[in-house]
Design a protein around this motif. Structure first.
Motif, PDB file in Angstrom:
ATOM      1  N   LEU A 141     -46.837  15.921  11.386  1.00  0.00           N
ATOM      2  CA  LEU A 141     -46.217  15.845  10.063  1.00  0.00           C
ATOM      3  C   LEU A 141     -47.157  15.117   9.111  1.00  0.00           C
ATOM      4  O   LEU A 141     -47.244  13.884   9.122  1.00  0.00           O
ATOM      5  N   VAL A 142     -47.877  15.881   8.301  1.00  0.00           N
ATOM      6  CA  VAL A 142     -48.739  15.289   7.283  1.00  0.00           C
ATOM      7  C   VAL A 142     -47.932  15.133   5.993  1.00  0.00           C
ATOM      8  O   VAL A 142     -46.850  15.694   5.847  1.00  0.00           O
ATOM      9  N   GLY A 143     -48.476  14.368   5.054  1.00  0.00           N
ATOM     10  CA  GLY A 143     -47.754  14.166   3.797  1.00  0.00           C
ATOM     11  C   GLY A 143     -47.021  12.836   3.777  1.00  0.00           C
ATOM     12  O   GLY A 143     -47.179  11.989   4.660  1.00  0.00           O
ATOM     13  N   THR A 144     -46.202  12.666   2.763  1.00  0.00           N
ATOM     14  CA  THR A 144     -45.542  11.389   2.510  1.00  0.00           C
ATOM     15  C   THR A 144     -44.041  11.478   2.731  1.00  0.00           C
ATOM     16  O   THR A 144     -43.486  12.553   2.926  1.00  0.00           O
ATOM     17  N   ALA A 145     -43.395  10.303   2.678  1.00  0.00           N
ATOM     18  CA  ALA A 145     -41.938  10.246   2.801  1.00  0.00           C
ATOM     19  C   ALA A 145     -41.270  10.976   1.639  1.00  0.00           C
ATOM     20  O   ALA A 145     -40.202  11.578   1.805  1.00  0.00           O
ATOM     21  N   GLU A 146     -41.894  10.926   0.471  1.00  0.00           N
ATOM     22  CA  GLU A 146     -41.335  11.643  -0.674  1.00  0.00           C
ATOM     23  C   GLU A 146     -41.264  13.149  -0.412  1.00  0.00           C
ATOM     24  O   GLU A 146     -40.314  13.815  -0.833  1.00  0.00           O
ATOM     25  N   ASP A 147     -42.255  13.667   0.306  1.00  0.00           N
ATOM     26  CA  ASP A 147     -42.226  15.096   0.645  1.00  0.00           C
ATOM     27  C   ASP A 147     -41.048  15.418   1.558  1.00  0.00           C
ATOM     28  O   ASP A 147     -40.379  16.450   1.386  1.00  0.00           O
ATOM     29  N   SER A 148     -40.778  14.534   2.523  1.00  0.00           N
ATOM     30  CA  SER A 148     -39.639  14.740   3.420  1.00  0.00           C
ATOM     31  C   SER A 148     -38.324  14.680   2.658  1.00  0.00           C
ATOM     32  O   SER A 148     -37.387  15.441   2.938  1.00  0.00           O
ATOM     33  N   VAL A 149     -38.245  13.784   1.689  1.00  0.00           N
ATOM     34  CA  VAL A 149     -37.042  13.692   0.861  1.00  0.00           C
ATOM     35  C   VAL A 149     -36.841  14.990   0.081  1.00  0.00           C
ATOM     36  O   VAL A 149     -35.721  15.507  -0.032  1.00  0.00           O
ATOM     37  N   ASN A 150     -37.933  15.546  -0.454  1.00  0.00           N
ATOM     38  CA  ASN A 150     -37.829  16.819  -1.173  1.00  0.00           C
ATOM     39  C   ASN A 150     -37.301  17.925  -0.267  1.00  0.00           C
ATOM     40  O   ASN A 150     -36.467  18.741  -0.688  1.00  0.00           O
ATOM     41  N   ALA A 151     -37.784  17.968   0.973  1.00  0.00           N
ATOM     42  CA  ALA A 151     -37.313  18.984   1.924  1.00  0.00           C
ATOM     43  C   ALA A 151     -35.817  18.828   2.177  1.00  0.00           C
ATOM     44  O   ALA A 151     -35.069  19.815   2.189  1.00  0.00           O
ATOM     45  N   ALA A 152     -35.381  17.590   2.383  1.00  0.00           N
ATOM     46  CA  ALA A 152     -33.964  17.346   2.665  1.00  0.00           C
ATOM     47  C   ALA A 152     -33.091  17.661   1.452  1.00  0.00           C
ATOM     48  O   ALA A 152     -32.001  18.218   1.595  1.00  0.00           O
ATOM     49  N   LEU A 153     -33.559  17.324   0.267  1.00  0.00           N
ATOM     50  CA  LEU A 153     -32.788  17.606  -0.952  1.00  0.00           C
ATOM     51  C   LEU A 153     -32.597  19.111  -1.134  1.00  0.00           C
ATOM     52  O   LEU A 153     -31.490  19.580  -1.408  1.00  0.00           O
ATOM     53  N   GLY A 154     -33.702  19.866  -1.011  1.00  0.00           N
ATOM     54  CA  GLY A 154     -33.606  21.307  -1.192  1.00  0.00           C
ATOM     55  C   GLY A 154     -32.747  21.967  -0.130  1.00  0.00           C
ATOM     56  O   GLY A 154     -31.942  22.852  -0.432  1.00  0.00           O
ATOM     57  N   PHE A 155     -32.910  21.544   1.119  1.00  0.00           N
ATOM     58  CA  PHE A 155     -32.117  22.109   2.214  1.00  0.00           C
ATOM     59  C   PHE A 155     -30.632  21.836   2.007  1.00  0.00           C
ATOM     60  O   PHE A 155     -29.799  22.736   2.127  1.00  0.00           O
ATOM     61  N   ALA A 156     -30.289  20.592   1.685  1.00  0.00           N
ATOM     62  CA  ALA A 156     -28.879  20.234   1.494  1.00  0.00           C
ATOM     63  C   ALA A 156     -28.284  20.947   0.284  1.00  0.00           C
ATOM     64  O   ALA A 156     -27.103  21.306   0.292  1.00  0.00           O
ATOM     65  N   ALA A 157     -29.078  21.149  -0.754  1.00  0.00           N
ATOM     66  CA  ALA A 157     -28.576  21.813  -1.965  1.00  0.00           C
ATOM     67  C   ALA A 157     -28.087  23.223  -1.671  1.00  0.00           C
ATOM     68  O   ALA A 157     -27.146  23.711  -2.312  1.00  0.00           O
ATOM     69  N   ILE A 158     -28.697  23.879  -0.687  1.00  0.00           N
ATOM     70  CA  ILE A 158     -28.297  25.252  -0.350  1.00  0.00           C
ATOM     71  C   ILE A 158     -27.243  25.261   0.752  1.00  0.00           C
ATOM     72  O   ILE A 158     -26.238  25.973   0.670  1.00  0.00           O
ATOM     73  N   MET A 159     -27.461  24.462   1.784  1.00  0.00           N
ATOM     74  CA  MET A 159     -26.600  24.532   2.960  1.00  0.00           C
ATOM     75  C   MET A 159     -25.245  23.855   2.767  1.00  0.00           C
ATOM     76  O   MET A 159     -24.279  24.218   3.444  1.00  0.00           O
ATOM     77  N   LEU A 160     -25.155  22.903   1.861  1.00  0.00           N
ATOM     78  CA  LEU A 160     -23.871  22.233   1.650  1.00  0.00           C
ATOM     79  C   LEU A 160     -22.798  23.210   1.143  1.00  0.00           C
ATOM     80  O   LEU A 160     -21.714  23.292   1.734  1.00  0.00           O
ATOM     81  N   PRO A 161     -23.046  23.979   0.075  1.00  0.00           N
ATOM     82  CA  PRO A 161     -22.014  24.944  -0.344  1.00  0.00           C
ATOM     83  C   PRO A 161     -21.801  26.068   0.654  1.00  0.00           C
ATOM     84  O   PRO A 161     -20.664  26.509   0.863  1.00  0.00           O
ATOM     85  N   LEU A 162     -22.873  26.535   1.316  1.00  0.00           N
ATOM     86  CA  LEU A 162     -22.713  27.591   2.304  1.00  0.00           C
ATOM     87  C   LEU A 162     -21.855  27.122   3.482  1.00  0.00           C
ATOM     88  O   LEU A 162     -20.978  27.845   3.965  1.00  0.00           O
ATOM     89  N   THR A 163     -22.099  25.894   3.938  1.00  0.00           N
ATOM     90  CA  THR A 163     -21.325  25.344   5.052  1.00  0.00           C
ATOM     91  C   THR A 163     -19.871  25.146   4.649  1.00  0.00           C
ATOM     92  O   THR A 163     -18.956  25.406   5.443  1.00  0.00           O
ATOM     93  N   THR A 164     -19.650  24.700   3.417  1.00  0.00           N
ATOM     94  CA  THR A 164     -18.285  24.500   2.938  1.00  0.00           C
ATOM     95  C   THR A 164     -17.519  25.819   2.916  1.00  0.00           C
ATOM     96  O   THR A 164     -16.371  25.894   3.374  1.00  0.00           O
ATOM     97  N   VAL A 165     -18.151  26.861   2.390  1.00  0.00           N
ATOM     98  CA  VAL A 165     -17.499  28.177   2.337  1.00  0.00           C
ATOM     99  C   VAL A 165     -17.196  28.676   3.747  1.00  0.00           C
ATOM    100  O   VAL A 165     -16.110  29.203   4.022  1.00  0.00           O
TER     101      VAL A 165
END
Length: 235
Positions: free
Chosen positions: A135-159
């Protein structure tokens, strides 16, 4: 997509829809503007808030016939009641804090094991065969991945969960039988969780860190085992 901050609702909605569709088609392409930037993007934070709003809207417009809030009958009813009784004003903040905590914990654990692996590896005279971190890169990059993933999967999981709750009715159980009902409910849920975890989650981290699926999977698997070990041993 414009990389500047998305400030207005009219900007967030079309940008979120573009990211939503692009993410489902190809996470690596959707995260391309945010890959290895070394900073948390306000766009992705806005997308997460839009995802939380979409999930709450789905909860409002999708009734659950089998749910009786005054007389809960099982664990799924209790979970649904818990969601309906939350303060909607702090739900986005709660979701954001949970996502950030998990992303940072996973990143730190993955980085720690990368350091241990690099320290224990034998030096290679050939630079092309030298050990490299998963895993190269910074913690900020990991936060970006988690934000984008949750933004899509949260409504899909709820539905999906609301759809499952609406299907789990005595009438359907009588028609399919208990075994048939379990298969009808568990099958799509298990398939969804496998695809969401092993493809979309791993590819989200692979995209922002610009690594292969295998390296991202190895880093996340190590972090997951450590986090679960800690959680299971909390008194």
């Amino acid at each position: 997509m414009d990389e500047g901050p998305i400030k207005s609702l009219l900007d967030i909605l079309p940008a979120y829809l573009n990211f939503f569709i692009g993410f489902l088609r190809s996470p690596r392409a959707a995260f391309a503007p945010y890959a290895q930037t070394g900073r948390v993007h306000s766009d992705l934070t806005s997308f997460l808030l839009a995802g939380v709003g979409a999930a709450y809207l789905a909860g409002v417009v999708m009734p659950i016939p089998g749910l009786d809030i005054q007389n809960p009958q099982g664990t799924m009813d209790e979970f649904a009641i818990f969601l309906t009784r939350q303060d909607v004003r702090i739900l986005p903040l709660e979701a954001l804090l949970v996502v950030l905590a998990i992303a940072l914990a996973a990143h730190l654990i993955a980085k720690l094991f990368d350091r241990l692996q690099m320290a224990s590896a034998k030096p290679s005279p050939d630079p092309d065969h030298a050990p490299t971190p998963n895993l190269v890169g910074t913690a900020e990059d990991s936060v970006n991945a988690a934000l984008g993933f949750a933004a899509i999967m949260l409504p899909l999981t709820t539905v999906l969960l609301l759809g499952i709750l609406s299907l789990a009715t005595p009438a359907l159980e009588e028609r399919l039988g208990l075994a048939g009902l379990i298969i009808a409910i568990a099958g799509p849920l298990v398939l969804y969780m496998l695809v969401a975890t092993f493809y979309y989650l791993v590819m989200s981290f692979a995209a922002v860190h610009k690594v292969s699926w295998g390296r991202a999977a190895a880093a996340l698997a190590t972090a997951y085992v450590c986090i679960m070990f800690i959680v299971m041993n909390i008194p």
